[in-house]
Scaffold this active site. Structure first.
Site, short mmCIF file in Angstrom:
data_model
loop_
_atom_site.label_atom_id
_atom_site.label_comp_id
_atom_site.label_asym_id
_atom_site.label_seq_id
_atom_site.Cartn_x
_atom_site.Cartn_y
_atom_site.Cartn_z
N GLU A 60 7.27 -59.17 -76.59
CA GLU A 60 7.80 -57.97 -77.21
C GLU A 60 8.63 -57.26 -76.17
O GLU A 60 8.10 -56.83 -75.15
CB GLU A 60 6.63 -57.11 -77.66
CG GLU A 60 7.01 -56.27 -78.83
CD GLU A 60 6.52 -54.89 -78.64
OE1 GLU A 60 7.35 -54.05 -78.24
OE2 GLU A 60 5.32 -54.67 -78.84
N CYS A 87 8.68 -48.36 -76.21
CA CYS A 87 9.74 -49.30 -76.64
C CYS A 87 10.29 -48.87 -77.99
O CYS A 87 11.41 -49.21 -78.34
CB CYS A 87 9.23 -50.73 -76.67
SG CYS A 87 7.52 -50.89 -77.03
#
Ligand SMILES: Cc1cc2nc3c(=O)[nH]c(=O)nc-3n(C[C@H](O)[C@H](O)[C@H](O)COP(=O)(O)OP(=O)(O)OC[C@H]3O[C@@H](n4cnc5c(N)ncnc54)[C@H](O)[C@@H]3O)c2cc1C
Length: 1007
Positions: free
Chosen positions: A770, A804
């Site tokens: 990720e 993020c």
């Protein structure tokens, strides 16, 4: 609840008599809100008959003030009422469909609707300005009604907006105090049995006085409210005027009461009797609040007035509590609210020496009860004030006035846009199935029923208490029940604030005294602690001279030893039944729950997370354990495929082998726990390399797994430099998968390295990673800017932009641009930068010196490429980067393309939605995205076309929850399925199909 009034027969008879008298005097008149002349055609009728129509109608009312042209109005009308799935009156839909948005007909229709909407708003709002309102107030005064004026406002998002609001209140008091003395005397409105009553009466909404009001920072909030409200109280006192504090959502209630008491305890206001506050009877603790308020007023030695209402935020409170898993502060059975209202009225009347009652209701039963109680207590009618809303329940107002009660109208003053929010609340209230006015004037229930004493529901439908989700201390793997998110701390509760404060103070003291650095954190390999000669310090990013922990680091030899230990543990662990593996996760969740505040406090100091975010991270870690445990039980059940005689097909899953977990620091407990637990519960041993800035928190996870009884060798813990330990493990031939969350550059290197195969490799490595994002939020021309500005600020600057999912670009459509940017600037300037341990802080430091250099570098780029809208100062001595906003950014700018893990926000101005979407999608990333819009067509299009893994509509683009919002992106934002979702575990398993021919010599068993 206090006295059960319903058992008092003679009181009931009095209530009935008074109620009937009110109805009699009200006559056949209908409140204007139900009058068809007030509405366009049958709109109100349809709204009450058809819930779906009502939703669309009220949504249109809500968005209306932002629609700037006839085509916009025509487009929204069609979008709200002419969708294929809708089943609205055909004539209405056909009429709308026939109109072309740019035609003259559309123009005329839009003008007519605008007129209608404005008239509707005017029905509830006494004027746009205090001057406008004076004419209306005077007219009402002459007709025998007193007033209290409230200033409508948008949500206060900045200090400037709060100060403007405060100034508007001061001006309002000045204007009213100058004008009201000129009005004729009206003894009925100006004298009560206890003394004179001021003509000027003003009601204040406290949340508008301080943009950062938050129960978490309770003392700071009370201090700021006191500072902002004190001048208004002093002014009101000087004019001999009345000042009331309205009460809003429950989260602000205790702050409001505390500020009220603190202000009135000031020596200069000690004898001031013309102050009031609201009590909301739908709150379960309202009667206790009144008792407490009475004791305080007694101590103070001067009375205050209490406006008793039921409460205007019922939908918000119930929805919010359900979403958060918190105890619901309001009753959910309307009869309980009504009964509590009566109990509170009885308390006020009994204690009227200190708490003067003002009854705010349009419910004849509620009014009549207060009147009957007062008469029984020998209170003259002038001692009980009745309050009702301007523009509502006119026949009832008139009736109460005719009965000799002082009736005060609550008259809002302000512009159309904030007025619409107020209008929608009133429309909801009037059309609600539970509402008294609707029952009386629309559904025409009989008077005996309307005046009957409140009857709480019985059985299953009854109010089941405050509820809230209370997780079990330990989930039973044999019957785990459905997954529920761990509720975040409800910081409205004092106990929640105190619990975490204690943990924060204790750790702060340990760090200060040097104790935190004494016991070093070991490596953990094959079930044994290992202390190498090499140690490093983990420091507090808010003050790097403070050492949060000291940890040992490993190198290649330790990496190899960890691999051996993991390989050794694999056979027994993969043979352990899925339920038993899940049980380990549930026990680890229990271990985390039991030290929840301590784990949160550690995040405050090791990575600089503000309280709320730290608590959310611990909850998410627990969620991963609870969720993946249940998922493994589900996936681990034997699964038969196909259904043909003579053949048996089984789909089974086996573990993959040893995995490497390379964790980030930004969700220092949640992500590492999620990656580790998913891998482990699937039967794989792992080697975990924590991020450099957060090894102490990572070690706490290891401790929880040890406490949970995870067998030796299944979880190996190996802090060390990424170049050495990380690279060795990724390259290791026996590594079967790598799970990584972190930067794009490192992730892509890992993907390349993992692709290399050799003769000693037992298989192809899988990489689950990720990576970053360049997340955009699109703000449409019809967006609710209160929500959009607040949502973007939260998503861009929460945890200093180091998520993020953080918003790093906001793309605003031209017509909303100027207002949005103006408010964004002020809201960013109002954020409190400071120590994460301080509850008032909304933005803390970035995590370490590397991030500091990187983010400051990107900030320079941003400031060169765009125009600086905000550049807050960097604080010392920590790793602080002041929140920065730049405008004039174009898609080709580097700051519009490259990920910046910090509080730097780029603003882009798009001509239309086509351009906005093109820009939003015009990066290499596809992680999160957001949209603020009230156009159903825009929402539908953006759902289809916005290329992101997680799309958030009309809410911030951060804060994904396990199961509810499985998280993860695509393109360069990562590879693999979403964390916290139903596909995640599959990545750690190998599916196998086993087919057996069960036919022998023409005979096959049934199954
Ligand atoms: C002068 C005045 C000032 C006001 N100031 C405030 C204020 O400062 N703060 C504030 O919050 N409100 C305030 N209100 C609004 C007031 O709370 C609402 O008008 C009131 O809730 C409507 O109550 P009612 O007695 O007129 O009508 P009713 O129809 O008898 O009661 C409706 C109310 O019952 C409650 N209710 C509805 N459904 C349920 C359910 N299923 N279970 C439990 N309870 C339910 C809700 O509170 C709902 O508003 C004020 C009202 C007036 C008249």
């Amino acid at each position: 609840m206090a006295a059960d009034l319903s058992r008092n027969g003679s009181l009931e008879a009095d209530i009935r008599e008074l109620g009937e008298r009110i109805f009699e005097l009200a006559g056949q008149d209908v409140p204007s809100v139900f009058d068809s002349r007030w509405w366009s055609g049958k709109v109100m009728d349809w709204s009450m008959k058809d819930e779906a129509f009502k939703v669309e109608m009220f949504r249109l009312v809500d968005v209306f003030p932002t629609l700037r042209s006839a085509p916009e109005i025509a487009r929204h009308l069609k979008e709200y009422f002419c969708r294929p799935e809708q089943d609205f009156p055909v004539a209405f839909q056909l009429g709308l469909k026939a109109v072309s948005p740019t035609s003259m007909v559309a123009k005329a229709a839009s003008a007519a609707i605008r007129k209608n909407m404005e008239a509707m708003a005017k029905g509830f709002i006494a004027g746009r300005t205090p001057e406008d309102a004076l004419t209306v107030l005077r007219k009402q005064w002459d007709a025998g009604y007193a007033f209290t004026v409230d200033l409508l406002g948008e949500a206060t998002l900045s200090q400037r907006e709060a100060l403007d609001y405060q100034a508007r209140y001061a001006e309002l008091l000045d204007a009213l105090a100058a004008e009201a003395p000129r009005w004729p005397d009206h003894p009925g409105l100006e004298r009560a049995d206890y003394g004179p009553i001021p003509r000027v009466n003003v009601s204040v909404k406290v949340s508008a006085m301080y943009s950062q009001l938050d129960p978490l920072d309770f003392d700071g909030g009370v201090a700021m409210l006191t500072e902002r409200l004190m001048p208004l109280f002093t002014k009101a006192h000087g004019y001999g005027a009345f000042l009331n504090l309205d009460v809003e959502q429950n989260k602000y209630k205790a702050l409001t009461y505390a500020a009220f008491k603190r202000i009135l305890d000031q020596p200069e206001l000690r004898g001031y009797e013309h102050a009031g506050i609201v009590c909301q009877a739908y709150l379960r603790d309202s009667l206790a609040d009144l008792q407490d308020l009475g004791r305080w007023a007694n101590r103070r030695g001067a009375p205050v007035t209490v406006r008793l209402v039921k409460g205007a935020y019922w939908d918000y409170e119930t929805i919010h509590a359900a979403q958060e898993g918190h105890a619901c502060p309001v009753y959910t059975d309307k009869a309980l609210t009504d009964a509590n209202f009566e109990a509170c009225a009885a308390h006020l009347i009994a204690n009227r020496r200190w708490l003067r009652p003002a009854i705010g209701s349009h419910n004849v039963r509620s009014l009549a009860t207060a009147m009957a109680l007062a008469r029984k207590a020998g209170v003259p009618d002038s001692g009980l004030e009745v309050q009702m809303l301007y523009g509502m329940a006119e026949p009832l107002k008139s009736a109460c006035r005719q009965m000799g009660y002082r009736v005060r109208e609550y008259a809002p003053v302000g512009d159309l846009i904030p007025g619409m929010a107020y209008l929608v609340r009133r429309l909801l209230e009037n059309t609600s199935n539970e509402g008294f006015l609707r029952a009386s004037f629309v559904d025409k229930e009989d008077v005996a029923t309307l005046l009957g004493s409140p009857r709480p529901r019985a059985g299953e439908a009854a109010d089941s208490g405050p509820g809230g989700y209370h997780p079990p201390a330990l989930t039973d793997a044999a019957a785990p029940g459905r997954f529920r998110n761990e509720p975040l701390r409800d910081f409205v509760e004092e106990s929640a604030r105190l619990g975490m404060a204690k943990a924060v103070e204790a750790l702060d003291a340990r760090i200060r005294s040097g104790k935190a650095a004494k016991k070093t954190i070991p490596l953990f390999i094959g079930g044994k602690e290992l202390r190498t000669d090499d140690t490093k310090q983990s420091v507090d990013p808010a003050d790097p001279s403070r050492v949060v922990g000291v940890y040992h680091i490993g190198g290649e030899a330790e990496a190899d030893a960890a691999m051996q230990a993991a390989l050794g543990a694999w056979p027994a662990w993969r043979a352990t039944p899925p339920k038993e593996r899940a049980a380990v996760l549930f026990r680890a969740a229990q271990a985390m729950r039991s030290r929840r505040d301590e784990l949160s406090a550690l995040q405050v100091f090791e990575v600089g997370k503000p309280w709320r975010e730290a608590d959310a991270d611990v909850c998410e870690a627990i969620d991963f354990l609870e969720y993946y445990g249940r998922e493994m039980i589900r996936v681990g059940r034997p699964r038969r495929m196909g259904d043909v005689p003579g053949e048996r097909n089984d789909l089974v899953y086996r573990s993959r082998g040893v995995g490497v977990v390379i964790a980030p620091w930004n969700f220092p407990l949640a992500i590492i726990t999620g990656m580790t637990s998913a891998a482990v519960v699937a039967g794989n041993p792992v080697i975990v390399k924590p991020a450099e800035p957060s090894p102490v928190i990572a070690w706490r996870m290891v401790e929880c797994f040890r406490e949970a009884g995870l067998p030796a060798g299944v979880l190996n813990f190996l802090p060390g430099p990424g170049r050495v330990v990380g690279a060795r493990l990724v390259d290791h031939p026996k590594t079967r998968f790598i799970v990584f969350t972190g930067s794009n550059a490192v992730g892509l290197n890992m993907v390349q390295a993992a692709a290399v195969t050799g003769p000693d490799h037992p298989g192809i490595k899988r990489v689950i990673c990720e990576l970053g994002g360049k997340n955009a939020v699109v703000v449409d021309s019809d967006a609710d800017l209160d929500e959009a500005v607040a949502g973007v600020v939260k998503a861009a600057f929460g945890f200093a932009g180091q998520k993020c999912s953080a918003c790093s670009r906001v793309i605003v459509l031209d017509s909303a641009y100027d207002e949005f940017v103006g408010r964004l600037k002020e809201a960013t300037l109002s954020l409190k930068l400071g120590l994460p341990s301080d509850t008032a802080t909304s933005v803390g430091p970035v995590v370490d010196h590397k991030q500091l250099a990187s983010v400051r570098g990107w900030r320079d780029v941003a400031c060169e490429e765009g125009e600086v809208l905000v550049r807050r100062e960097d604080l010392e001595p920590g790793y602080y980067v002041g929140p920065t906003v730049v405008t004039g950014i174009r898609p080709e700018h580097r700051i519009a393309q490259e990920e910046v893990f910090g509080p730097v926000l780029a603003v882009m101005r798009a001509a239309d939605l086509d351009e906005a979407l093109q820009w939003a999608n015009g990066t290499r990333f596809a992680l999160t995205g957001g949209l603020y819009s009230r156009s159903p067509a825009t929402i539908a299009r953006v759902r289809q076309e916005f290329e992101v893994g997680n799309l958030y509509i009309n809410r911030p683009c951060t804060g994904a929850l396990v199961e509810r919002q499985p998280f993860g992106g695509f393109k360069m934002s990562g590879v693999g399925s979403k964390a916290g979702g139903p596909d995640y575990l599959m990545q750690f398993l190998e599916p196998r199909t086993i087919t057996e021919n069960t036919m022998r010599r023409g005979f096959a068993p049934d199954v």
